[in-house]
Design an enzyme around this catalytic site. Structure first.
Site, PDB file in Angstrom:
ATOM      1  N   CYS A   2      -6.009 -11.655   0.661  1.00 26.32           N
ATOM      2  CA  CYS A   2      -6.593 -12.952   0.343  1.00 26.32           C
ATOM      3  C   CYS A   2      -8.023 -12.990   0.864  1.00 26.32           C
ATOM      4  O   CYS A   2      -8.345 -12.371   1.879  1.00 26.32           O
ATOM      5  CB  CYS A   2      -5.823 -14.119   0.922  1.00 26.32           C
ATOM      6  SG  CYS A   2      -4.089 -14.153   0.511  1.00 26.32           S
ATOM      7  N   ARG A  27      -9.615  -8.185  -2.276  1.00 27.28           N
ATOM      8  CA  ARG A  27      -8.648  -8.481  -1.212  1.00 27.28           C
ATOM      9  C   ARG A  27      -7.354  -9.048  -1.767  1.00 27.28           C
ATOM     10  O   ARG A  27      -6.340  -9.098  -1.060  1.00 27.28           O
ATOM     11  CB  ARG A  27      -9.254  -9.476  -0.226  1.00 27.28           C
ATOM     12  CG  ARG A  27     -10.404  -8.914   0.560  1.00 27.28           C
ATOM     13  CD  ARG A  27     -10.936  -9.943   1.508  1.00 27.28           C
ATOM     14  NE  ARG A  27     -10.051 -10.131   2.638  1.00 27.28           N
ATOM     15  CZ  ARG A  27     -10.309  -9.702   3.873  1.00 27.28           C
ATOM     16  NH1 ARG A  27     -11.420  -9.082   4.119  1.00 27.28           N
ATOM     17  NH2 ARG A  27      -9.457  -9.907   4.832  1.00 27.28           N
ATOM     18  N   TRP A  73      -3.390 -13.242  -2.555  1.00 27.34           N
ATOM     19  CA  TRP A  73      -2.381 -12.192  -2.699  1.00 27.34           C
ATOM     20  C   TRP A  73      -1.089 -12.807  -2.172  1.00 27.34           C
ATOM     21  O   TRP A  73      -0.968 -13.077  -0.981  1.00 27.34           O
ATOM     22  CB  TRP A  73      -2.776 -10.964  -1.887  1.00 27.34           C
ATOM     23  CG  TRP A  73      -1.852  -9.801  -2.059  1.00 27.34           C
ATOM     24  CD1 TRP A  73      -1.900  -8.831  -3.012  1.00 27.34           C
ATOM     25  CD2 TRP A  73      -0.732  -9.460  -1.238  1.00 27.34           C
ATOM     26  NE1 TRP A  73      -0.887  -7.922  -2.841  1.00 27.34           N
ATOM     27  CE2 TRP A  73      -0.151  -8.289  -1.757  1.00 27.34           C
ATOM     28  CE3 TRP A  73      -0.148 -10.045  -0.109  1.00 27.34           C
ATOM     29  CZ2 TRP A  73       0.970  -7.682  -1.194  1.00 27.34           C
ATOM     30  CZ3 TRP A  73       0.974  -9.445   0.453  1.00 27.34           C
ATOM     31  CH2 TRP A  73       1.514  -8.273  -0.089  1.00 27.34           C
ATOM     32  N   ASN A  99      -5.570 -17.560   5.075  1.00 30.10           N
ATOM     33  CA  ASN A  99      -5.139 -16.152   5.030  1.00 30.10           C
ATOM     34  C   ASN A  99      -4.183 -15.944   6.189  1.00 30.10           C
ATOM     35  O   ASN A  99      -4.487 -16.355   7.304  1.00 30.10           O
ATOM     36  CB  ASN A  99      -6.318 -15.203   5.253  1.00 30.10           C
ATOM     37  CG  ASN A  99      -7.239 -15.134   4.055  1.00 30.10           C
ATOM     38  OD1 ASN A  99      -6.969 -15.735   3.030  1.00 30.10           O
ATOM     39  ND2 ASN A  99      -8.330 -14.417   4.206  1.00 30.10           N
ATOM     40  N   GLY A 100      -3.073 -15.261   5.948  1.00 27.87           N
ATOM     41  CA  GLY A 100      -2.145 -14.986   7.045  1.00 27.87           C
ATOM     42  C   GLY A 100      -0.762 -15.514   6.725  1.00 27.87           C
ATOM     43  O   GLY A 100      -0.432 -15.774   5.556  1.00 27.87           O
ATOM     44  N   GLU A 494      -0.458  12.199  -0.555  1.00 28.58           N
ATOM     45  CA  GLU A 494      -1.574  11.387  -1.043  1.00 28.58           C
ATOM     46  C   GLU A 494      -1.609  11.391  -2.581  1.00 28.58           C
ATOM     47  O   GLU A 494      -1.841  10.354  -3.209  1.00 28.58           O
ATOM     48  CB  GLU A 494      -2.895  11.912  -0.456  1.00 28.58           C
ATOM     49  CG  GLU A 494      -4.148  11.243  -0.947  1.00 28.58           C
ATOM     50  CD  GLU A 494      -4.212   9.733  -0.698  1.00 28.58           C
ATOM     51  OE1 GLU A 494      -3.324   9.197   0.002  1.00 28.58           O
ATOM     52  OE2 GLU A 494      -5.121   9.087  -1.230  1.00 28.58           O
ATOM     53  N   LYS A 498      -1.232   8.055  -4.919  1.00 29.42           N
ATOM     54  CA  LYS A 498      -2.277   7.700  -5.887  1.00 29.42           C
ATOM     55  C   LYS A 498      -1.679   7.489  -7.272  1.00 29.42           C
ATOM     56  O   LYS A 498      -1.989   6.525  -7.955  1.00 29.42           O
ATOM     57  CB  LYS A 498      -3.302   8.844  -5.912  1.00 29.42           C
ATOM     58  CG  LYS A 498      -4.718   8.527  -5.939  1.00 29.42           C
ATOM     59  CD  LYS A 498      -5.424   8.088  -4.715  1.00 29.42           C
ATOM     60  CE  LYS A 498      -4.815   6.986  -3.922  1.00 29.42           C
ATOM     61  NZ  LYS A 498      -5.387   6.799  -2.615  1.00 29.42           N
ATOM     62  N   GLU A 501       0.359   4.216  -7.375  1.00 27.39           N
ATOM     63  CA  GLU A 501      -0.340   2.930  -7.315  1.00 27.39           C
ATOM     64  C   GLU A 501      -1.254   2.689  -8.510  1.00 27.39           C
ATOM     65  O   GLU A 501      -1.426   1.546  -8.913  1.00 27.39           O
ATOM     66  CB  GLU A 501      -1.080   2.745  -5.986  1.00 27.39           C
ATOM     67  CG  GLU A 501      -2.303   3.580  -5.761  1.00 27.39           C
ATOM     68  CD  GLU A 501      -3.017   3.211  -4.441  1.00 27.39           C
ATOM     69  OE1 GLU A 501      -3.672   4.089  -3.897  1.00 27.39           O
ATOM     70  OE2 GLU A 501      -2.941   2.075  -3.977  1.00 27.39           O
ATOM     71  N   HIS A 517      16.623  20.611   0.165  1.00 29.59           N
ATOM     72  CA  HIS A 517      17.541  19.786   0.946  1.00 29.59           C
ATOM     73  C   HIS A 517      17.808  18.442   0.267  1.00 29.59           C
ATOM     74  O   HIS A 517      18.335  17.537   0.901  1.00 29.59           O
ATOM     75  CB  HIS A 517      16.974  19.561   2.358  1.00 29.59           C
ATOM     76  CG  HIS A 517      16.813  20.833   3.123  1.00 29.59           C
ATOM     77  ND1 HIS A 517      17.883  21.555   3.595  1.00 29.59           N
ATOM     78  CD2 HIS A 517      15.712  21.539   3.467  1.00 29.59           C
ATOM     79  CE1 HIS A 517      17.452  22.642   4.209  1.00 29.59           C
ATOM     80  NE2 HIS A 517      16.133  22.660   4.141  1.00 29.59           N
ATOM     81  N   LYS A 615      -6.702  -4.628  -1.633  1.00 26.75           N
ATOM     82  CA  LYS A 615      -7.467  -3.582  -0.966  1.00 26.75           C
ATOM     83  C   LYS A 615      -7.285  -3.627   0.546  1.00 26.75           C
ATOM     84  O   LYS A 615      -7.234  -2.605   1.210  1.00 26.75           O
ATOM     85  CB  LYS A 615      -8.945  -3.755  -1.332  1.00 26.75           C
ATOM     86  CG  LYS A 615      -9.872  -2.701  -0.744  1.00 26.75           C
ATOM     87  CD  LYS A 615      -9.638  -1.363  -1.388  1.00 26.75           C
ATOM     88  CE  LYS A 615     -10.544  -0.282  -0.833  1.00 26.75           C
ATOM     89  NZ  LYS A 615     -10.002   1.056  -1.116  1.00 26.75           N
TER      90      LYS A 615
END
Ligand code: AGP
Length: 620
Positions: A2, A27, A73, A99-100, A494, A498, A501, A517, A615
């Protein structure tokens, strides 16, 4: 998560609020809203979707020279207009952006509802608007007593309300009957005040302020601020005034425009050669075969005393930590671990006071990484930052550290911050290694190899090989398996993150030896398996796992280094320039970034703003 922007001055607030929201949209981008003050009334506009939706809905001539705005968000409550901020009290006299997370929302809400408050959203944030109104009207904590000192006093009302809120917050509040002020408060969610000439700004991220001013005051946790045209006064939540320190923001720290690129992710992939040069520049001492990271302020004596090194981060930053830990162990022969911040902070870790920790973060605002930082400090450990955003919460909390100098990273999917985090950790590992274990010639060899990497990255990006063929294989897959060993296991993780997302393709990553395994059960004829096998001590083992996958009909995308005699073993073969084996992640991750990018494009995804993500993850 946010974004908040606020303005109080003499000019129209609307363009500043909308422009600020656009800068903060990375954000969170579920919904957005704003409130301005005009002639004793609050004018509130909210819309589901991007800031552009809000901008088209808000009249161009919207009145008001004081206002607050928010890009959301979602945490509590779905993505609806009713849940978008600002939220108001029952009578629409007080508007709040937050925010929070309010952890004691249920208890507060039950009491406020019993007193007659009318809630219109499912959010935790709305509680704050009603609670402030309750105290602004002069009621006591239980609704029965009167608090004359608080009644009609905006700062006192916000202070009294926020003292009863458990959780994290960055809040901005405007009052219909107080046309020229904003009250802000911070606890765990960043807020920064910008000081202009006869106008004052508020933002959750200092970069939103740079078009207007470079003089800023960072609010500290449990502080409040009263913003007016004349500037800012700060107070402690627990009583009394605070002393604001004015900081000068650095000159523009890089280009945050897309230039000729269609989106930020592709631009940031191509920024990597220069970003790496920025990170490494002036920090390699070629002659001595070592590195110097001035911000760490580590004497050789202290380096000799370090008993362990811990790198702590989330998501992509955690994957970078895996590489950093391997580099420290190999070069310095000191035990080193990578830790997931959200786990670390709550597991009551044992902290050896001789150990050294690094909080690794692009944004410098990630709540879990910040929480781990504080836990380490509380337990008497030493923690430093490896951070991109200058002046961010983690950078300021740690005090000492290394800026990775990637420049602004706007795409939600992190690319150039990953390679620069790793580069910064290699520098540290070299500095430590040269003090503790490496000979001058070993140090020089590694330093030379590191210095050559930006040119190799540039060369690869000019001719990245058959990424298209790999894209065709992954976009129709039920799932994609990524395999690698040693530092390539981090690259596999990574690459999988990527692709998930950006393209929403289900992926799993495993150290190659673990495949048999469990994950091997997923393989069917045609299943894509991405194998990262540059020429290193473990390649033969990885290639055996490749053969095991092929025997089950898997379609192999193989990533190797130039000159490897096994470079044609895959169904699709991608070759990156050869480098020192410890440095290979800086090269092998590049095709995986491009694969995710192109797969996202082929599937019509929103490349820079993938669904459900943000982000900067400032909630737990
Ligand atoms: C990376 O592509 C992700 N968007 C995410 O995993 C990110 O790396 C993570 O949230 C940590 O962020 P930070 O580096 O800002 O702390």
């Amino acid at each position: 998560m946010c974004g908040i922007i606020g303005f109080v001055g003499l000019r129209q607030a609307r363009p500043i609020l909308i422009d600020g929201l656009r800068r903060l949209e990375y954000r969170g981008y579920d919904s957005a809203g704003l409130a301005t003050l005009s002639e004793g009334r609050l004018l509130v506009h909210r819309r589901v979707g991007r800031v552009s939706e809000l901008a088209s809905a808000v009249p161009a001539d919207l009145a008001g020279a004081t206002g607050i705005a928010h890009t959301r968000w979602a945490t509590h409550g779905g993505v609806t207009q009713a849940n978008a901020h600002p939220h108001t009290d029952s009578l629409g006299r007080i508007a709040v952006v937050h925010n929070g997370i309010v952890e004691n929302m249920a208890a507060l809400k039950a009491r406020l509802v019993a007193e007659g408050a009318v809630f219109r959203s499912e959010t935790d944030s709305e509680v704050i608007a009603h609670l402030i109104a309750h105290f602004y009207d002069g009621f006591g904590p239980l609704g029965d007593s009167i608090m004359p000192d608080v009644a009609g006093d905006p700062v006192a009302a916000v202070r009294t309300a926020m003292a009863r809120v458990r959780g994290t917050w960055g809040v901005a509040v405007v009052f219909a009957d107080q046309p020229d002020i904003i009250v802000a408060a911070r606890n765990g969610s960043p807020l920064v005040v910008g000081l202009g000439e006869g106008e004052t700004f508020l933002a959750s991220d200092s970069h939103a302020l740079t078009p207007y001013t470079r003089r800023v005051v960072y609010l500290q946790d449990r502080e409040l601020a009263l913003l007016s045209r004349e500037g800012v006064q700060t107070f402690l939540l627990d009583g009394g005034e605070a002393n604001p320190t004015v900081h000068e923001l650095e000159e523009e720290w890089g280009d945050s425009e897309k230039g000729d690129f269609p989106n930020f992710m592709l631009k940031e992939i191509h920024d990597q050669p220069d970003a790496l040069r920025q990170c490494l520049g002036g920090r390699i001492l070629a002659e001595e075969g070592t590195a110097k990271l001035g911000g760490l302020d580590l004497s050789p004596r202290r380096v000799m005393e370090v008993s362990r090194v811990g790198f702590i981060g989330c998501g992509t930053a955690y994957h970078a930590c895996m590489v950093g830990a391997a580099a420290v162990e190999q070069l310095a022969r000191v035990p080193a671990t990578a830790e997931i911040a959200s786990e670390y902070r709550y597991r009551n870790p044992v902290i050896d006071p001789r150990s050294l920790h690094f909080a690794v973060s692009q944004s410098g605002e990630t709540a879990d990484t910040l929480g781990a930082t504080r836990e380490i400090e509380l337990k008497g450990g030493e923690i430093m930052g490896i951070v991109n955003v200058v002046g961010s919460s983690i950078a300021r909390t740690c005090g000492k550290g290394v800026y990775i100098h990637s420049g602004p990273e706007m795409a939600v999917a992190s690319t150039k911050a990953f390679t620069n985090m790793i580069a910064a950790m290699y520098l540290f590992a070299l500095q430590m290694g040269r003090t503790r274990a490496l000979s001058p010639s070993q140090g020089r060899e590694f330093a030379e190899a590191l210095r050559a990497v930006p040119d190799l990255v540039e060369r690869y990006l000019k001719d990245p090989g058959p990424i298209d063929a790999a894209v065709t294989a992954v976009i129709k897959a039920k799932n994609v398996l990524f395999l690698g060993r040693g530092v390539s296991a981090a690259v596999a993780a990574e690459g999988a993150l990527k692709l998930m997302e950006v393209a929403y393709v289900p992926c799993i990553a495993y150290p190659s030896g673990e495949m048999k395994h469990g994950p091997i059960a997923l393989l069917e004829p045609g299943s894509p398996v991405i194998v990262i096998a540059p020429d290193d001590a473990l390649k033969d083992k990885t290639l055996s796992n490749l053969q095991e996958s092929r025997a089950r009909g898997a379609f192999i995308v193989l990533i190797t280094s130039e000159g490897d005699e096994y470079s044609e073993m895959g169904d699709v073969n991608i070759v990156v320039p050869r480098t020192h084996e410890l440095l290979s992640p800086l090269l092998t991750v590049l095709p995986l970034q491009l694969l995710a990018y192109q797969a996202g494009l082929a599937l019509g995804r929103d490349i820079d703003r993938p669904r459900n993500l943000a982000k900067s993850v400032t909630v737990e």
